[in-house]
Write a protein that holds these residues in place. Structure first.
Motif, mmCIF file in Angstrom:
data_model
loop_
_atom_site.group_PDB
_atom_site.id
_atom_site.type_symbol
_atom_site.label_atom_id
_atom_site.label_comp_id
_atom_site.label_asym_id
_atom_site.label_seq_id
_atom_site.Cartn_x
_atom_site.Cartn_y
_atom_site.Cartn_z
ATOM 1 N N SER A 1 0.848 -1.195 0.000
ATOM 2 C CA SER A 1 0.000 0.000 0.000
ATOM 3 C C SER A 1 0.876 1.234 0.000
ATOM 4 C CB SER A 1 -0.929 0.011 1.216
ATOM 5 O OG SER A 1 -0.181 0.093 2.402
ATOM 6 N N GLY A 2 0.300 2.343 -0.443
ATOM 7 C CA GLY A 2 0.993 3.621 -0.399
ATOM 8 C C GLY A 2 1.833 3.970 -1.605
ATOM 9 N N GLU A 3 1.971 3.060 -2.569
ATOM 10 C CA GLU A 3 2.734 3.350 -3.779
ATOM 11 C C GLU A 3 1.963 2.815 -4.978
ATOM 12 O OE1 GLU A 3 6.892 2.551 -3.911
ATOM 13 O OE2 GLU A 3 7.118 2.818 -1.759
ATOM 14 N N PHE A 4 2.290 3.331 -6.157
ATOM 15 C CA PHE A 4 1.602 2.909 -7.372
ATOM 16 C C PHE A 4 2.362 1.772 -8.034
ATOM 17 C CE2 PHE A 4 0.846 3.052 -11.938
ATOM 18 C CZ PHE A 4 -0.522 2.867 -11.938
ATOM 19 N N TYR A 5 1.634 0.712 -8.386
ATOM 20 C CA TYR A 5 2.200 -0.430 -9.100
ATOM 21 C C TYR A 5 1.386 -0.676 -10.359
ATOM 22 C CZ TYR A 5 4.694 -1.280 -4.805
ATOM 23 O OH TYR A 5 5.508 -1.121 -3.721
ATOM 24 N N ALA A 6 2.034 -1.229 -11.369
ATOM 25 C CA ALA A 6 1.359 -1.572 -12.616
ATOM 26 C C ALA A 6 1.988 -2.830 -13.185
ATOM 27 C CB ALA A 6 1.488 -0.429 -13.623
ATOM 28 N N PHE A 7 1.274 -3.476 -14.068
ATOM 29 C CA PHE A 7 1.765 -4.606 -14.854
ATOM 30 C C PHE A 7 2.342 -5.749 -14.011
ATOM 31 C CE2 PHE A 7 2.844 -0.655 -17.327
ATOM 32 C CZ PHE A 7 1.691 -0.649 -18.085
ATOM 33 N N PRO A 8 1.582 -6.307 -13.071
ATOM 34 C CA PRO A 8 2.111 -7.447 -12.326
ATOM 35 C C PRO A 8 2.395 -8.624 -13.258
ATOM 36 C CG PRO A 8 -0.209 -7.111 -11.821
ATOM 37 C CD PRO A 8 0.217 -5.978 -12.683
ATOM 38 N N VAL A 9 3.432 -9.381 -12.931
ATOM 39 C CA VAL A 9 3.875 -10.510 -13.738
ATOM 40 C C VAL A 9 4.036 -11.729 -12.840
ATOM 41 C CG1 VAL A 9 5.756 -11.404 -15.176
ATOM 42 C CG2 VAL A 9 5.075 -9.007 -15.374
ATOM 43 N N ALA A 10 3.405 -12.832 -13.212
ATOM 44 C CA ALA A 10 3.550 -14.076 -12.466
ATOM 45 C C ALA A 10 4.899 -14.723 -12.770
ATOM 46 C CB ALA A 10 2.416 -15.035 -12.827
ATOM 47 N N LEU A 11 5.438 -15.375 -11.769
ATOM 48 C CA LEU A 11 6.684 -16.122 -11.904
ATOM 49 C C LEU A 11 6.421 -17.576 -11.524
ATOM 50 C CD1 LEU A 11 9.130 -13.621 -10.170
ATOM 51 C CD2 LEU A 11 8.912 -14.061 -12.617
ATOM 52 N N PRO A 12 7.354 -18.476 -11.851
ATOM 53 C CA PRO A 12 7.171 -19.862 -11.415
ATOM 54 C C PRO A 12 7.039 -19.988 -9.893
ATOM 55 C CG PRO A 12 8.880 -19.756 -13.074
ATOM 56 C CD PRO A 12 8.524 -18.339 -12.718
ATOM 57 N N ARG A 13 7.764 -19.163 -9.161
ATOM 58 C CA ARG A 13 7.607 -19.128 -7.699
ATOM 59 C C ARG A 13 6.257 -18.498 -7.393
ATOM 60 N NH1 ARG A 13 12.512 -16.429 -4.547
ATOM 61 N NH2 ARG A 13 10.875 -16.520 -2.985
ATOM 62 N N GLN A 14 5.459 -19.133 -6.586
ATOM 63 C CA GLN A 14 4.128 -18.620 -6.304
ATOM 64 C C GLN A 14 4.096 -17.595 -5.196
ATOM 65 O OE1 GLN A 14 1.460 -21.905 -5.801
ATOM 66 N NE2 GLN A 14 2.081 -22.847 -7.703
ATOM 67 N N ASP A 15 5.239 -17.343 -4.543
ATOM 68 C CA ASP A 15 5.259 -16.386 -3.438
ATOM 69 C C ASP A 15 5.822 -15.028 -3.827
ATOM 70 O OD1 ASP A 15 7.822 -17.504 -3.772
ATOM 71 O OD2 ASP A 15 8.359 -17.098 -1.694
ATOM 72 N N VAL A 16 6.187 -14.851 -5.102
ATOM 73 C CA VAL A 16 6.774 -13.594 -5.581
ATOM 74 C C VAL A 16 6.168 -13.243 -6.932
ATOM 75 C CG1 VAL A 16 8.903 -12.429 -6.297
ATOM 76 C CG2 VAL A 16 8.958 -14.037 -4.388
ATOM 77 N N ALA A 17 5.924 -11.955 -7.158
ATOM 78 C CA ALA A 17 5.495 -11.468 -8.469
ATOM 79 C C ALA A 17 6.353 -10.261 -8.828
ATOM 80 C CB ALA A 17 4.022 -11.073 -8.450
ATOM 81 N N LEU A 18 6.508 -10.012 -10.098
ATOM 82 C CA LEU A 18 7.187 -8.801 -10.563
ATOM 83 C C LEU A 18 6.135 -7.737 -10.838
ATOM 84 C CD1 LEU A 18 9.705 -10.236 -13.171
ATOM 85 C CD2 LEU A 18 10.069 -9.812 -10.732
ATOM 86 N N ALA A 19 6.536 -6.474 -10.762
ATOM 87 C CA ALA A 19 5.644 -5.368 -11.114
ATOM 88 C C ALA A 19 6.480 -4.143 -11.417
ATOM 89 C CB ALA A 19 4.666 -5.073 -9.979
ATOM 90 N N THR A 20 5.853 -3.188 -12.069
ATOM 91 C CA THR A 20 6.453 -1.877 -12.280
ATOM 92 C C THR A 20 5.967 -0.971 -11.156
ATOM 93 O OG1 THR A 20 6.414 -2.201 -14.664
ATOM 94 C CG2 THR A 20 6.659 0.067 -13.874
ATOM 95 N N ASN A 21 6.894 -0.282 -10.521
ATOM 96 C CA ASN A 21 6.564 0.683 -9.474
ATOM 97 C C ASN A 21 6.963 2.047 -10.010
ATOM 98 O OD1 ASN A 21 8.209 2.070 -6.827
ATOM 99 N ND2 ASN A 21 6.051 1.600 -6.593
ATOM 100 N N CYS A 22 6.073 3.033 -9.853
ATOM 101 C CA CYS A 22 6.435 4.353 -10.354
ATOM 102 C C CYS A 22 5.826 5.457 -9.504
ATOM 103 C CB CYS A 22 6.042 4.526 -11.816
ATOM 104 S SG CYS A 22 4.306 4.473 -12.191
ATOM 105 N N THR A 23 6.373 6.647 -9.689
ATOM 106 C CA THR A 23 5.852 7.823 -9.007
ATOM 107 C C THR A 23 4.476 8.147 -9.577
ATOM 108 O OG1 THR A 23 6.971 9.240 -10.613
ATOM 109 C CG2 THR A 23 8.159 8.758 -8.568
#
Length: 108
Positions: A33-55
């Motif tokens: 919470s408190g920041e903007f994220y976009a474009f989450p990406v699933a990975l083979p690991r189910q406990d981590v995802a990638l995303a773009t964080n921006c101002t």
């Protein structure tokens, strides 16, 4: 934007955060919470995802790994606008200003 994760979950961008919900529906679980994220990406690991964080105007962008159980956010690289994961182990990313594309093996 959102991403289907393993284990029957969906990660999606909520106002100023990233949340996870069961693909069967139900209550959402805020991860960050408190920041903007976009474009989450699933990975083979189910406990981590990638995303773009921006101002708020996305003048500054970074590729991050978000630990879905703890909400810990690790910066992987600044200046990247979006990423994709291609099985079995390739990470593709685009740079914010130049539009260049980079690839690298992803080991989990």
């Amino acid at each position: 934007s959102g991403a289907w994760l393993g284990g029957g979950q969906v990660a999606y961008v909520a106002p100023f955060g990233l949340s996870v919900v069961s693909s069967d529906g139900g209550n959402n679980h805020p991860v960050t919470s408190g920041e903007f994220y976009a474009f989450p990406v699933a990975l083979p690991r189910q406990d981590v995802a990638l995303a773009t964080n921006c101002t708020n105007n996305c003048a500054l962008m970074r590729l991050v790994a978000i630990h879905l159980r703890t909400g810990v956010v690790d910066t992987l690289r600044s200046g990247l606008a979006r990423s994709w994961f291609l099985p079995p182990d390739l990470l593709i990313a685009t740079a914010r200003w130049s539009g260049s594309i980079s690839t690298r093996p992803h080991s989990g």
